[in-house]
Design a protein around this motif. Structure first.
Motif, mmCIF file in Angstrom:
data_model
loop_
_atom_site.group_PDB
_atom_site.id
_atom_site.type_symbol
_atom_site.label_atom_id
_atom_site.label_comp_id
_atom_site.label_asym_id
_atom_site.label_seq_id
_atom_site.Cartn_x
_atom_site.Cartn_y
_atom_site.Cartn_z
ATOM 1 N N LYS A 5 132.813 -20.270 58.790
ATOM 2 C CA LYS A 5 131.928 -19.156 58.464
ATOM 3 C C LYS A 5 130.533 -19.437 59.013
ATOM 4 O O LYS A 5 130.156 -20.594 59.218
ATOM 5 N N GLU A 7 127.826 -19.304 57.505
ATOM 6 C CA GLU A 7 127.046 -20.092 56.551
ATOM 7 C C GLU A 7 127.132 -21.584 56.862
ATOM 8 O O GLU A 7 126.190 -22.341 56.611
ATOM 9 N N GLU A 410 129.810 -18.112 40.553
ATOM 10 C CA GLU A 410 129.073 -17.631 41.721
ATOM 11 C C GLU A 410 129.126 -18.565 42.929
ATOM 12 O O GLU A 410 128.816 -18.146 44.036
ATOM 13 N N TYR A 411 129.521 -19.797 42.721
ATOM 14 C CA TYR A 411 129.616 -20.741 43.834
ATOM 15 C C TYR A 411 131.063 -21.163 44.075
ATOM 16 O O TYR A 411 131.603 -20.927 45.162
ATOM 17 N N LYS A 414 133.687 -18.285 44.592
ATOM 18 C CA LYS A 414 133.406 -17.552 45.838
ATOM 19 C C LYS A 414 133.329 -18.482 47.046
ATOM 20 O O LYS A 414 133.000 -18.039 48.151
ATOM 21 N N ASN A 416 131.183 -20.670 47.834
ATOM 22 C CA ASN A 416 129.835 -20.702 48.406
ATOM 23 C C ASN A 416 129.332 -22.145 48.481
ATOM 24 O O ASN A 416 128.253 -22.476 48.007
ATOM 25 N N CYS A 417 130.149 -23.002 49.084
ATOM 26 C CA CYS A 417 129.816 -24.436 49.148
ATOM 27 C C CYS A 417 128.558 -24.695 49.966
ATOM 28 O O CYS A 417 127.842 -25.674 49.731
ATOM 29 N N GLN A 419 125.884 -22.980 49.964
ATOM 30 C CA GLN A 419 124.678 -22.704 49.181
ATOM 31 C C GLN A 419 124.582 -23.625 47.962
ATOM 32 O O GLN A 419 123.665 -23.508 47.164
ATOM 33 N N CYS A 420 125.543 -24.528 47.833
ATOM 34 C CA CYS A 420 125.638 -25.390 46.659
ATOM 35 C C CYS A 420 125.138 -26.793 46.972
ATOM 36 O O CYS A 420 125.548 -27.405 47.960
#
Length: 435
Positions: A5, A7, A410-411, A414, A416-417, A419-420
């Motif tokens: 991704k 990200e 939220e992490y 989803k 969202n590693c 942003q973690c």
């Protein structure tokens, strides 16, 4: 191709997790990065104010990132003037030459294919996180993470959760013309409904404005009759004196205020303990409103959690000491709000609205007080927190439990590693395997 991704590219770029000394464009020109720029969280190129040297030329401008070079045209950047100042196109895999038309000239955009410069261990770890089937993607690796990572991050996480919870409050404030008392009453009512009757209690509050209730504080029976009547529970015809008095009072008040009751079938009683029955909760809500006119103002003035407990020390009509519903008696029981229930109201209702009110009023003391309330309350108990505890992340306060709930929802859920901060630590360590 591996599943990647954008990200991931942002993370690698910002944290410099690639061989910055060896990088070159796809045409072989050496790249030297003087400034990586700042990530743009709005529309336009991904990073702004970057400064790089390509060959012998120094460039200043924006950096755009994609998984494939062809994503540039797929996203129609060639038609967007915001991308004319892109000095470097960073892609995971190069699959197409990209040019930009500037004043009828076709200019090739310098492209960096990043995958060949990222350590394989980081790519493999990231891929494993994405494909993990565990409760959380990094479950097998948490043992190697310093718990201080969460300790230092939990305040940020809980603030994120509070902002998320305030979205509903913000929407209500718009509808209710910034009437904080009315909005708090609606919010409070929702949480009296717990999960099963959240929407029903919201409809009840919307159908019976708090100002109407406050106008009748001189008459305790009026508050109860308005709430039960609007809820539709007085449409029946029971013989109990209390019920008949409520019904008579509501008949008068509904005409006075031109009220129309809800349908009684919106309420749910199944699969819940009697203290959670909506009829019983309405009795407690009525007692709370009867005791505290302008309740929101009193909540904002509260200095500590014990002050809030005092506000919520209420006793409903004695009828409810031997009833949970109309027309059916029960063994004598307490009608007071339990401390556990009050704690839930503080966590889910009082803390978010105090936080938002402080932000909108520019009063950081109120914002801090909302956080202190969470720190002062015991941890919540649920399946998510029980699982975190088995992984070594137990919670001692509501602040920590709210942080862990937000982290999971939220992490982790989803993925969202990127942003973690825990995910960052795992990638930084570059372990070979997760599963």
């Amino acid at each position: 191709m591996q599943k990647i991704k954008e990200e991931f590219l942002y993370y690698v770029w910002k944290t410099k997790q690639f061989d910055t000394k060896a990088i070159a464009t796809i045409s072989g020109e050496k790249i030297e990065i003087l400034s990586f720029g700042f990530q743009n969280l709005h529309s336009g190129p991904d990073f702004s104010d970057a400064k790089i040297i390509i060959g012998d030329t120094t460039w200043a401008g924006n950096v755009e990132m994609h998984i494939f070079s062809s994503d540039w045209t797929l996203h129609k950047h060639q038609h967007d003037d915001a991308y004319k100042n892109v000095i470097l196109h960073v892609v995971y895999e190069h699959d197409k030459e990209i040019v930009f038309n500037v004043e009828s000239l076709e200019l090739e955009i310098p492209t960096l294919e990043l995958k060949k410069f990222i350590p394989k261990s980081i790519i493999d770890t990231y891929q494993s996180l994405l494909e993990s089937k565990s409760w959380i993607p990094c479950e097998a690796l948490l043992g190697g993470i310093d718990n201080n990572v969460f300790e230092l991050w939990k305040y940020n996480i809980v603030v994120q959760r509070l902002w998320l919870k305030t979205n509903y409050i913000d929407d209500l404030l718009l509808v209710k013309n910034q009437d904080w008392e009315e909005v708090f009453y609606i919010l409070l009512s929702r949480y009296f409904g717990a999960t099963a009757n959240t929407l029903a209690f919201e409809q009840l509050a919307l159908s019976c404005p708090v100002i109407t209730l406050y106008k009748n504080l001189h008459n305790p029976l009026a508050i109860e009759s308005l709430l039960y009547g609007q809820a539709g529970f007085l449409q029946a015809n029971f013989d109990e004196n209390y019920f008949q008095n409520l019904k008579k009072e509501y008949a008068f008040l509904s005409r006075k205020y031109n009220l129309t009751s809800l349908q009684v079938n919106i309420w749910k009683f199944g699969r819940m303990m009697p203290p959670g029955f909506p009829t019983f909760r309405i009795a407690q809500l009525a007692a709370l409103l009867r005791k505290n006119d302008h309740l929101f103002s009193k909540v904002i003035e509260a200095e500590k959690v014990d002050d809030l407990y005092t506000l919520f020390e209420v006793e409903p009509n004695p009828f409810w000491e031997e009833h949970y519903v109309f027309n059916k008696s029960a063994k004598s029981h307490s009608t007071k709000l339990t401390k556990t229930f009050i704690n839930r109201l503080i966590i889910n209702c009082i803390v978010p609205i105090t936080f938002l009110y402080g932000k909108k009023q520019g009063n950081e003391d109120l914002v801090d007080k909302a956080i202190v309330f969470l720190e002062s309350l015991p941890t919540e108990q649920n399946a998510i927190l029980s699982k975190w505890k088995t992984l070594g992340y137990g919670s001692k306060s509501a602040l920590e439990s709210q942080s862990l709930i937000h982290l999971k929802k939220e992490y982790c859920d989803k993925i969202n590693c990127m942003q973690c901060r825990i995910g960052h630590q795992i990638l930084k360590g570059s372990p070979k395997n997760i599963n």
